[in-house]
Motif scaffolding. Structure first.
Motif, mmCIF file in Angstrom:
data_model
loop_
_atom_site.group_PDB
_atom_site.id
_atom_site.type_symbol
_atom_site.label_atom_id
_atom_site.label_comp_id
_atom_site.label_asym_id
_atom_site.label_seq_id
_atom_site.Cartn_x
_atom_site.Cartn_y
_atom_site.Cartn_z
ATOM 1 N N HIS A 159 1.334 -1.144 -0.271
ATOM 2 C CA HIS A 159 0.057 0.146 -0.014
ATOM 3 C C HIS A 159 1.009 0.965 0.284
ATOM 4 C CE1 HIS A 159 -3.670 -1.808 1.503
ATOM 5 N NE2 HIS A 159 -3.532 -3.015 1.084
ATOM 6 N N ASP A 206 0.767 3.947 -2.694
ATOM 7 C CA ASP A 206 0.981 5.448 -2.518
ATOM 8 C C ASP A 206 2.226 6.576 -2.960
ATOM 9 O OD1 ASP A 206 -0.381 7.438 -1.442
ATOM 10 O OD2 ASP A 206 0.870 7.869 -0.027
ATOM 11 N N THR A 228 2.636 7.143 -6.550
ATOM 12 C CA THR A 228 2.176 8.058 -7.208
ATOM 13 C C THR A 228 1.892 9.331 -6.830
ATOM 14 O OG1 THR A 228 -0.113 6.786 -5.286
ATOM 15 C CG2 THR A 228 -0.251 5.974 -7.702
ATOM 16 N N ARG A 229 2.029 9.421 -5.927
ATOM 17 C CA ARG A 229 2.377 10.690 -5.621
ATOM 18 C C ARG A 229 3.854 11.051 -5.866
ATOM 19 N NH1 ARG A 229 -0.237 11.967 -1.285
ATOM 20 N NH2 ARG A 229 -1.179 10.703 0.320
ATOM 21 N N LEU A 230 4.449 10.281 -6.569
ATOM 22 C CA LEU A 230 5.830 11.332 -6.884
ATOM 23 C C LEU A 230 6.046 11.164 -9.007
ATOM 24 C CD1 LEU A 230 8.971 10.035 -4.771
ATOM 25 C CD2 LEU A 230 8.250 12.086 -4.679
ATOM 26 N N LEU A 231 5.126 9.999 -9.261
ATOM 27 C CA LEU A 231 5.100 10.019 -10.741
ATOM 28 C C LEU A 231 3.803 10.607 -11.537
ATOM 29 C CD1 LEU A 231 6.415 6.306 -10.585
ATOM 30 C CD2 LEU A 231 7.659 8.194 -10.749
ATOM 31 N N CYS A 232 2.930 10.296 -10.759
ATOM 32 C CA CYS A 232 1.613 10.501 -11.537
ATOM 33 C C CYS A 232 1.239 11.721 -10.822
ATOM 34 C CB CYS A 232 0.611 9.873 -10.693
ATOM 35 S SG CYS A 232 0.701 7.811 -11.299
ATOM 36 N N LEU A 276 -7.025 2.297 -3.043
ATOM 37 C CA LEU A 276 -5.780 3.479 -2.843
ATOM 38 C C LEU A 276 -5.991 4.343 -3.785
ATOM 39 C CD1 LEU A 276 -3.746 4.567 -0.718
ATOM 40 C CD2 LEU A 276 -2.787 2.126 -1.757
ATOM 41 N N SER A 336 -8.733 6.017 -4.346
ATOM 42 C CA SER A 336 -8.924 7.392 -3.700
ATOM 43 C C SER A 336 -7.321 8.392 -3.272
ATOM 44 C CB SER A 336 -8.947 6.484 -1.733
ATOM 45 O OG SER A 336 -8.197 7.351 -0.999
ATOM 46 N N SER A 337 -7.385 7.900 -4.213
ATOM 47 C CA SER A 337 -5.403 9.259 -4.454
ATOM 48 C C SER A 337 -6.209 10.336 -5.258
ATOM 49 C CB SER A 337 -4.413 8.302 -5.055
ATOM 50 O OG SER A 337 -4.008 7.654 -3.647
ATOM 51 N N LEU A 349 6.132 12.072 4.124
ATOM 52 C CA LEU A 349 4.926 11.885 3.347
ATOM 53 C C LEU A 349 4.630 10.996 5.043
ATOM 54 C CD1 LEU A 349 5.110 10.528 -0.170
ATOM 55 C CD2 LEU A 349 3.971 12.724 1.372
#
Lengths: 508, 508
Positions: A206, A210, A213-217, A236, A239-240, A365
């Motif tokens: 998870h 997480d 996705t925060r760093l790449l997307c 997840l 929800s992001s 994070l």
């Protein structure tokens, strides 16, 4: 409280001797009386001498309580001629419609909302269950087999020597010796190419997804997930604020259509070594296709290698990461299946040029710690306990797997298919499309047998296959037949118009 | 490799006796040769008998390797008349521009991107530092004072009895007895109104804010944070696709302007009992204003009560949550400051009607475990160790606080202000606006003294105040003066044109 005598009111409520320190009781009663409007703004409180006398308590206690009330803004003593109740109606809210009240009563009903739409959507799709044990809970190793003695010995050593150095937040990337040990371990058993600096310690898949996705997307980017796939990652991702696009799998793994290939995603999450939950192995040709597609289209790939250590009858394929020479693959795994789920130590192997960014982002994070646990695990790996533990339980799980397959086959022959039985900690018992596998699950759980409905792992409505995920790793041999008998009883009631010809397993 | 003889090529590379099992070496060499195109598609591999003879190894080893290569798709033996190298060029990528290659060479350069813009933004603003110890690292308790003996006794007891019950994933909300213990503890020391079911165990404030934003906010919603505030929460909020709006604080805490009040946020994150990092206490009037505003405008509030246990000279104000009768306040805290940061156990007290949703969402989103740690902590609380530990270290920290204030005052008199010294584990040494506090920090760290620049805690460019966050809790008395002397040396070089009149502390 028009004829309000504070002393009388307090005497009815003070419980001297039993209700805790008098100071605290008195403070709480008076502050509550002010907040609730029983003591109106501007009221002069009795002098400390008089109140102490009326209540038969020490005058100093009253003085201290009054001082505290003044410090906290419940009262003021500005004039120096007594203590007065403050006006506690809220500060005027400038710029907002003025609903200021002076009467201490509740104002207009609050437009309190519930969950946000995305929050409600998450809650509506929660796959998590509080039942985490018993036959046939999937995805759970047999924790009773865990080498407690070795672990406790190392744990006590780490606590007794130098624990104080390990009690603060974790450094970026995690505990250095553990990163080394994981890099070495993955290189030898999974052909993962990495240096220790590429290994970022996480709490599991998870957190790995997480941070990626925060760093790449960007918000709104498309993420491909397998159909079916693990609901936890899907929820997840959704929800992001990302778009999850389910890509069907065939016998060689994730299998995008031409139409899907025409709209490349930003990120692809796959389980090549053992598709979750169906268990097929992604073919080498498919692996190379996926890597080449990612190269051409600038996609990132997360390889979730969640239980590759448990494979029966053949060697695992090398990792996708080991085939990647373009630095596109993030390799994620954890010790949840090999040691125990509650340990919450996992790892993400990051392309070298992004390693520092990922290590820093995890620290920023999630502000992780657990360095003592990480140090115990590093030593545990270094001493070789993981490898010997896996060797031992692999044999145990293989036996239980055969036991479960035998029970299924005895009851249903070839009328129900068994899927994905060559690896991992679970298999899937396929059910006819007309069967409601969620209902079977509910009724089985009521009778004490835990399974999961295959249809829950699908995202596209209407396309789901029916079946039951059944974990066998944590079910001792003598419990398999009786538990399966209970489950089969439930299944049979749902196979309407169809009567089992097999011999009941528990028919004494 | 036109005149390629596989046996010769292998003989040059096999390291029999030293390079690990021959089976594995052989498998890796041949598969690599196929992947790299040295062995072309369609090439017939030498028979197992001949290759075994040439290499002087057991024929069975070669047979096993060939079988593995076939299973994995590197080779095929379909004709039954030998083993042939498979065509490993990637599957044709349908619907995508066809860049299929047959020569095994690298294709056109990959358009591999780096971090996404929001990822890069996060990395550019990382506040986390790997230095987590030493004078004057802020926010760190003295872990050397931790009651190791009691903790280890309980920990060993929990591991030896029933650990197997505590090794799976955590149930929704966390370990039940810990939720009870936390609810009781918060009720008695912080006037928090809660039942155990409202207490959701987290890993700390980051996770608390993350789950709250996912459940309560849509992407793009506005979140008010204090200006200045903890960079960790700010970066988390921004990384989640939300708009963080910094709201200035005055001596009574968060102080929105009329213009700001006119655009209500979805969520407000505040530190009422001890503003972080400046240390002021939010006044009762401001608290009630904030609650009333939230009621009227349907805002949620997260009360971050991060170190309210450490307060010198006066009782803490009751929690904001305890004043809230509309179910708008989420109360967040952790044991990071009272026990040790690396423990990673915190709690979020949730309004009753949302408690189930939050407990489920934490389980779903983070898949937590650590039940053994939670059970140790529950027992530790039940036996009263937390309360007695806090009582003890509070006195210690108070002494160190005075020691640091004395050092500052001796050196700078009233020329530099000390801010927020009444509570918590740190104070702020204010610096003139012309001083570059980040530079002071860098140079101090080079000389072995850790501080944090106040300006890093501000979000609005240009509005930041200058100063240094200095933790004193973990600095033994004899280390305070020497460390401060080093720091003062750095500060003095930055106070250009200004020479200290104070007496150097270390001038022997």
């Amino acid at each position: 409280m028009s004829s309000f005598t504070l002393a009388d009111w307090l005497l009815q409520r003070l419980d001297i001797g039993a209700g805790g320190p008098v100071y605290r009781q008195l403070y709480q009663l008076i502050s509550r009386a002010i907040l609730d409007g029983h003591l109106e703004a501007g009221t002069r409180l009795p002098s400390s001498r008089i109140l102490a006398g009326d209540l038969a308590i020490a005058r100093n206690t009253v003085i201290q309580v009054y001082e505290q009330l003044v410090i906290e803004g419940y009262a003021n003593a500005a004039s120096g001629r007594g203590t007065y109740v403050e006006d506690l109606s809220p500060d005027r809210i400038e710029g907002s419609s003025d609903k200021r009240r002076g009467d201490g009563q509740a104002s207009a009903p609050c437009p309190r909302s519930g969950l946000s739409p995305r929050g409600q959507d998450l809650i509506d799709h929660v796959g998590f269950s509080n039942r985490q044990m018993g036959a046939f809970m999937p995805g759970i190793p047999d924790v009773a087999e865990f080498p407690f003695k070795a672990w406790l010995r190392i744990q006590n050593k780490q606590w007794r020597h130098g624990a104080a150095q390990l009690m603060s937040y974790a450094p970026a990337g995690g505990y250095e010796p553990l990163r080394h040990a994981v890099s070495e371990y993955l290189g030898s058993v999974r052909s993962v190419n990495s240096t220790a600096r590429q290994v970022v310690i996480t709490t599991g898949i998870h957190q790995a997804v997480d941070v990626a996705t925060r760093l790449l997307c960007q918000i709104g980017d498309v993420v491909w997930i397998e159909e079916p796939s693990y609901w936890g990652v899907r929820n997840l991702v959704l929800s992001s604020g990302l778009k999850a696009v389910p890509i069907s799998v065939d016998q060689e793994g994730m299998c995008p259509t031409a139409q899907e290939l025409a709209s490349p995603p930003k990120l692809i999450v796959v389980t090549p070594s053992h598709q979750y939950p169906l268990g097929m192995v992604m073919s080498l040709a498919r692996r190379r296709m996926l890597l080449e597609y990612a190269r051409q289209n600038g996609c990132w790939i997360i390889e979730d290698d969640y239980d590759s250590e448990f494979r029966f009858g053949r060697r695992p394929l090398p990792s996708l990461q080991g085939l990647d020479d373009a630095g596109l693959v993030f390799y994620a795994g954890s010790f949840s299946k090999t040691l125990f789920p509650g340990l919450r130590v996992g790892f993400l192997v990051v392309p070298d040029d992004l390693a520092m960014a990922f290590a820093g982002a995890v620290a920023e994070l999630y502000r992780e710690g657990q360095l003592i646990t990480q140090s115990v695990l590093a030593e545990f790996l270094r001493e070789g306990h993981l490898t010997s533990h896996i060797r031992r339980v692999r044999n145990l799980y293989a036996e239980r797997r055969l036991g479960l397959i035998a029970a299924i086959t005895r009851r249903y022959g070839d009328r129900l298919d068994i899927v994905g039985e060559h690896a991992g900690l679970h298999l899937v018992l396929a059910l006819p499309d007309r069967v409601d596998d969620r209902r079977v699950t509910r009724e089985a759980i009521e009778q004490g047998v835990v399974v999961r409905p295959l249809s829950n792992y699908y995202m596209k409505p209407g396309g789901e296959k029916k079946g039951l995920l059944m974990g066998y790793a944590a079910v001792p041999m003598p419990e398999i037949d009786p538990a399966f008998d209970v489950l089969a009883g439930v299944i049979d009631t749902q196979l309407d118009g169809w009567h089992p010809q097999g011999v009941p397993l528990q028919n004494s």
